[in-house]
Design a protein around this motif. Structure first.
Motif, short mmCIF file in Angstrom:
data_model
loop_
_atom_site.label_atom_id
_atom_site.label_comp_id
_atom_site.label_asym_id
_atom_site.label_seq_id
_atom_site.Cartn_x
_atom_site.Cartn_y
_atom_site.Cartn_z
N ALA A 190 0.77 -1.05 -0.09
CA ALA A 190 -0.13 -0.09 0.09
C ALA A 190 0.86 1.23 0.32
CB ALA A 190 -0.93 0.15 1.18
N THR A 191 1.99 1.21 0.63
CA THR A 191 3.00 2.47 0.62
C THR A 191 3.46 2.48 -0.71
OG1 THR A 191 3.57 1.77 3.09
CG2 THR A 191 5.07 3.27 1.57
N GLU A 192 3.68 1.58 -1.48
CA GLU A 192 4.31 1.72 -2.81
C GLU A 192 3.23 2.33 -3.60
OE1 GLU A 192 6.58 1.20 -6.35
OE2 GLU A 192 6.89 1.66 -4.31
N ARG A 193 2.03 1.56 -3.48
CA ARG A 193 0.99 2.44 -4.27
C ARG A 193 0.60 3.78 -4.25
NH1 ARG A 193 -4.54 2.71 -3.70
NH2 ARG A 193 -5.95 2.67 -5.70
N HIS A 194 0.95 4.23 -2.59
CA HIS A 194 0.79 5.52 -2.49
C HIS A 194 1.88 6.39 -3.06
CE1 HIS A 194 0.64 9.15 0.29
NE2 HIS A 194 1.89 9.05 0.42
N ARG A 195 3.06 5.88 -3.25
CA ARG A 195 4.32 6.39 -3.77
C ARG A 195 3.82 6.79 -5.09
NH1 ARG A 195 8.50 5.70 -6.89
NH2 ARG A 195 7.95 3.38 -7.09
N LEU A 196 3.60 5.76 -5.89
CA LEU A 196 3.37 5.69 -7.16
C LEU A 196 2.02 6.75 -7.47
CD1 LEU A 196 3.33 1.96 -8.30
CD2 LEU A 196 5.05 3.97 -9.08
N ILE A 197 0.88 6.86 -6.99
CA ILE A 197 -0.11 7.73 -6.87
C ILE A 197 0.37 9.09 -6.89
CG2 ILE A 197 -2.19 8.43 -6.16
CD1 ILE A 197 -3.03 5.64 -5.77
N GLY A 198 1.33 9.32 -5.93
CA GLY A 198 1.91 10.62 -5.36
C GLY A 198 2.87 11.16 -6.59
N LYS A 199 3.45 10.44 -7.35
CA LYS A 199 4.44 10.45 -8.39
C LYS A 199 3.40 11.24 -9.54
CE LYS A 199 8.06 8.64 -11.15
NZ LYS A 199 9.00 7.55 -11.22
N SER A 200 2.20 10.57 -9.83
CA SER A 200 1.54 10.76 -11.07
C SER A 200 1.10 12.23 -10.92
CB SER A 200 0.39 9.85 -11.06
OG SER A 200 -0.56 10.20 -9.87
N LEU A 209 1.91 -0.08 -11.32
CA LEU A 209 0.86 0.41 -10.40
C LEU A 209 -0.16 -0.68 -10.44
CD1 LEU A 209 -0.47 2.40 -8.47
CD2 LEU A 209 -1.28 3.67 -10.39
N GLU A 210 -0.64 -1.12 -11.41
CA GLU A 210 -1.63 -2.30 -11.66
C GLU A 210 -1.49 -3.63 -11.01
OE1 GLU A 210 -5.45 -4.17 -12.60
OE2 GLU A 210 -4.77 -2.00 -12.32
N THR A 211 -0.26 -4.09 -11.19
CA THR A 211 0.34 -5.11 -10.34
C THR A 211 0.51 -4.90 -9.06
OG1 THR A 211 1.86 -5.83 -12.13
CG2 THR A 211 2.15 -6.44 -10.43
N VAL A 212 0.98 -3.81 -8.56
CA VAL A 212 0.63 -3.37 -7.10
C VAL A 212 -0.63 -3.46 -6.55
CG1 VAL A 212 1.07 -1.52 -5.39
CG2 VAL A 212 3.01 -2.11 -7.07
N ARG A 213 -1.66 -3.06 -7.41
CA ARG A 213 -3.01 -2.93 -6.85
C ARG A 213 -3.48 -4.57 -6.60
NH1 ARG A 213 -7.87 -4.04 -8.84
NH2 ARG A 213 -7.13 -4.71 -10.79
N ARG A 214 -3.14 -5.39 -7.74
CA ARG A 214 -3.55 -6.85 -7.87
C ARG A 214 -2.77 -7.45 -6.63
NH1 ARG A 214 -3.82 -7.91 -14.07
NH2 ARG A 214 -5.36 -6.76 -14.78
N THR A 215 -1.44 -7.22 -6.39
CA THR A 215 -0.69 -7.72 -5.37
C THR A 215 -1.33 -7.46 -4.24
OG1 THR A 215 1.23 -7.82 -6.73
CG2 THR A 215 1.70 -8.12 -4.35
N GLY A 216 -1.65 -6.20 -3.66
CA GLY A 216 -2.27 -6.02 -2.72
C GLY A 216 -3.76 -6.87 -2.48
N ASN A 217 -4.41 -6.90 -3.39
CA ASN A 217 -5.73 -7.64 -3.16
C ASN A 217 -5.28 -9.15 -3.11
OD1 ASN A 217 -7.23 -5.33 -3.87
ND2 ASN A 217 -7.49 -5.97 -6.25
#
Length: 288
Positions: A19-29, A45-53
């Motif tokens: 989730a922290t990595e997803r936050h970093r990527l979204i912030g970078k956008s 980012l999509e892989t991170v989302r699916r991995t989190g799920n």
């Protein structure tokens, strides 16, 4: 207060740091959203989302309360990485019968997957790369179910019941289920399997191996290897030799692709092993 087991802690750590990595990527956008990201970053980012799920589903499957999962994810979304010993303010306890029942469903889904693969193989109309993709996903799913059974510390009786919950052989139940499917339904099930995000599907198993689950632990939970499962399901459907030819090479090669071969110890306890090969640079942090 909820006190996670070592395996639950490892999964929660992964949930939070993903989730922290997803936050970093979204912030970078930036202001333009994901359009500011490169194609590679958007795919990541999509892989991170699916991995989190996947990680959250597995954490719930081993008895972590949903409120704890939500709290841990939210901490990661605020940019906070996992801290060993961080408080998890929850007193909820998941009933063992509930998680064992969930494991039974996971075993049945794995057995049905074998039946779907066998039925499609009998049709003999799909390219080889489709069956290769099936082998990879089937092998990873087999490891996930076995690792989950170990994490639940199932008794011998519970393991046997999960594999064969009734007096009917599992292959007969699978054959009946698959043969009752419309062709379009069978094809849709097949596509969902072969189009699985393989990186996202394998990372949870890698996290469990980092938590101490060994290949032998996984093998003890399931009495039949994945390639043999498909062969047995095929025989229950219709004993055509072409099915054995298609799957005769086994799914062992597919298991090796995951980097956690069923006959060797993993080379690293890095929970992001597979994703790292695809460009992932998030860190799951120190051990809990």
């Amino acid at each position: 207060m909820f006190e996670p087991t070592p395996i639950q802690s490892k999964l929660l750590k992964a949930v939070q740091n993903v989730a922290t990595e997803r936050h970093r990527l979204i912030g970078k956008s930036g202001t333009a959203g994901i359009l500011d990201l490169t194609p590679g970053e958007r795919a990541h980012l999509e892989t991170v989302r699916r991995t989190g799920n996947e990680l959250e589903a597995l954490a719930a499957a081993v008895g972590v309360p949903q409120s704890v999962i939500d709290y841990t994810r939210a901490a990661g979304e605020r940019g906070h990485g996992w801290r060993p010993g961080q408080p998890l303010l929850n007193t909820e306890v998941i009933d063992r019968d509930t998680v064992v029942a969930g494991h039974l469903r996971s075993v049945w889904q794995l057995q049905t997957m074998a039946g779907v693969g066998a039925a499609i193989a009998q049709q003999g109309t799909l390219p080889r790369d489709g069956f290769d993709a099936f082998r990879r996903v089937m092998g990873a799913s087999w490891q996930r179910v076995g690792a989950l059974g170990h994490a639940l510390d199932l008794t011998q009786r519970e393991r046997e019941h999960a594999w064969e919950p009734s007096s009917r052989p599992w292959t007969e139940r699978v054959a009946e289920t698959v043969e009752s499917m419309e062709r379009s339904t069978l094809t849709a099930r097949w596509r969902r399997i072969v189009e699985t995000d393989f990186v996202a599907a394998t990372i949870p198993v890698t996290v469990l191996t980092a938590a101490g689950v060994t290949p032998d632990d996984i093998s003890r939970q399931l009495p039949v290897l994945p390639d043999r499962m498909v062969e047995l399901a095929a025989l229950a459907l219709r004993p055509e030799p072409t099915v054995r030819e298609v799957f005769g090479a086994g799914i062992s090669a597919a298991i090796e692709v995951t980097g956690i071969d069923a006959h060797t110890e993993p080379e690293s306890d890095d929970p992001t092993g597979s994703a790292a090969d695809r460009g992932s640079d998030y860190d799951l942090g120190p051990d809990p």
